[in-house]
Design an enzyme around this catalytic site. Structure first.
Site, short mmCIF file in Angstrom:
data_model
loop_
_atom_site.label_atom_id
_atom_site.label_comp_id
_atom_site.label_asym_id
_atom_site.label_seq_id
_atom_site.Cartn_x
_atom_site.Cartn_y
_atom_site.Cartn_z
N GLU A 131 45.95 31.42 41.18
CA GLU A 131 45.79 31.26 42.63
C GLU A 131 44.80 30.13 42.92
OE1 GLU A 131 42.60 32.05 43.15
OE2 GLU A 131 42.11 34.06 42.48
N HIS B 118 41.18 32.12 35.83
CA HIS B 118 40.41 31.12 36.56
C HIS B 118 39.76 30.23 35.50
CE1 HIS B 118 39.85 34.79 39.30
NE2 HIS B 118 40.71 34.01 39.91
#
Length: 296
Positions: A250, A212
């Site tokens: 994601e 992330h």
């Protein structure tokens, strides 16, 4: 395509047995010709004979000593700032979900990666998070509406201290600060995918890793710089653990600015799926494809 060794000046030739200067010389050669797949070492460099202690990425099997781009970029020199051998004794253990998980050493400390990206004109580095040093900056970044839209962590300084401490104590996560030319610009989390929430949404391998990231400084935005940090972070993840063959992500499906970099950087969109808090795109980046076609 090969690099034209005739354009190399003799004065610029380091010894192949001097690892750091030699690796930087090779990096510079590939940077000057972004399409070169290999370099044949000039005779001036090897005339005195080939030392058996040559770096492992030098191919001496036939003809003149040769360096292949993909093999060189997967070597730890000169970018990785901690021993790659830290995974030497790593193995797999049974996880709580019935699947094997990596048994691995503690996260490294300090600067872990550094590389100059010619196309962006910046030196990108990553270092481990230090809560006392980084909390004020992290608090400012998370409370920027641009960042808060995606991270939803626009909280108090005390709450964000707890956030960082939780991340630093989580064995499946490694939090780092990204810097351009020594100036902090972003925060990144590198995680073991099978142990992450993402692991339940695809057939995660035990050595798959994901990330992330956020860029907190507006001055650090822009196409060239964004491409540089994504390449740098992916490069570091692959260098850090030789067993990692897949990097995953994601991002939110509406994060169009980030997703438009995917194809050029060897990330493929596998599917869309729903987390409890967002709809995401599952992204895969394979080691061979990354080193085979992404210019570093």
């Amino acid at each position: 395509m090969t690099f034209d060794a005739a354009t190399i000046t003799k004065a610029a030739l380091p010894s192949p047995n001097d690892p750091q200067p030699f690796a930087r010389w090779v990096e510079d050669r590939f940077a000057k010709d972004g399409k070169a797949t290999h370099i044949d070492l000039p005779s001036e460099m090897t005339r005195a004979g080939i030392d058996p202690r040559l770096p492992g990425y030098v191919d001496t099997r036939a003809g003149p000593p040769r360096i292949h781009r993909s093999g060189f970029l997967q070597s730890p020199e000169p970018w990785l700032k901690h021993p790659q051998t830290r995974f030497q004794s790593a193995g797999l253990i049974a996880g709580p979900d019935g699947r094997d998980h990596p048994l691995r050493p503690a996260n490294p400390q300090g600067v872990v990666y550094e590389k100059f990206f010619v196309d962006a004109g910046i030196n990108v580095s990553f270092r481990s998070v230090d809560t006392e040093r980084d909390l004020d900056t992290f608090h400012r970044w998370q409370n920027d509406p641009r960042v808060a839209y995606f991270w939803e962590e626009d909280r108090s300084r005390g709450e964000l201290r707890g956030f960082l401490e939780d991340r630093l104590s989580d064995p499946h996560n490694f939090s780092v600060i990204g810097e351009y030319d020594g100036v902090p610009v972003g925060y990144f989390e590198i995680y073991w995918a099978r142990e992450d929430r993402l692991g339940a949404y695809y057939e995660a391998g035990p050595w798959d890793r994901g990330w992330h990231g956020l860029i907190g400084e507006v001055s650090a935005l822009g196409r060239a710089k964004t491409s540089a940090w994504i390449r740098a972070l992916t490069h570091y993840i692959f260098l850090d653990c030789p067993m990692t063959d897949l990097v995953v992500g994601e991002p939110r499906v509406d994060n169009a600015k980030l997703l438009r970099y995917a194809d050029a950087l060897a990330y493929r969109k596998i599917k869309e799926f729903d987390f409890p808090h967002k709809r995401s795109a599952l992204m895969h980046c394979a080691r061979d494809e990354f080193f085979g076609r992404v210019a570093l």
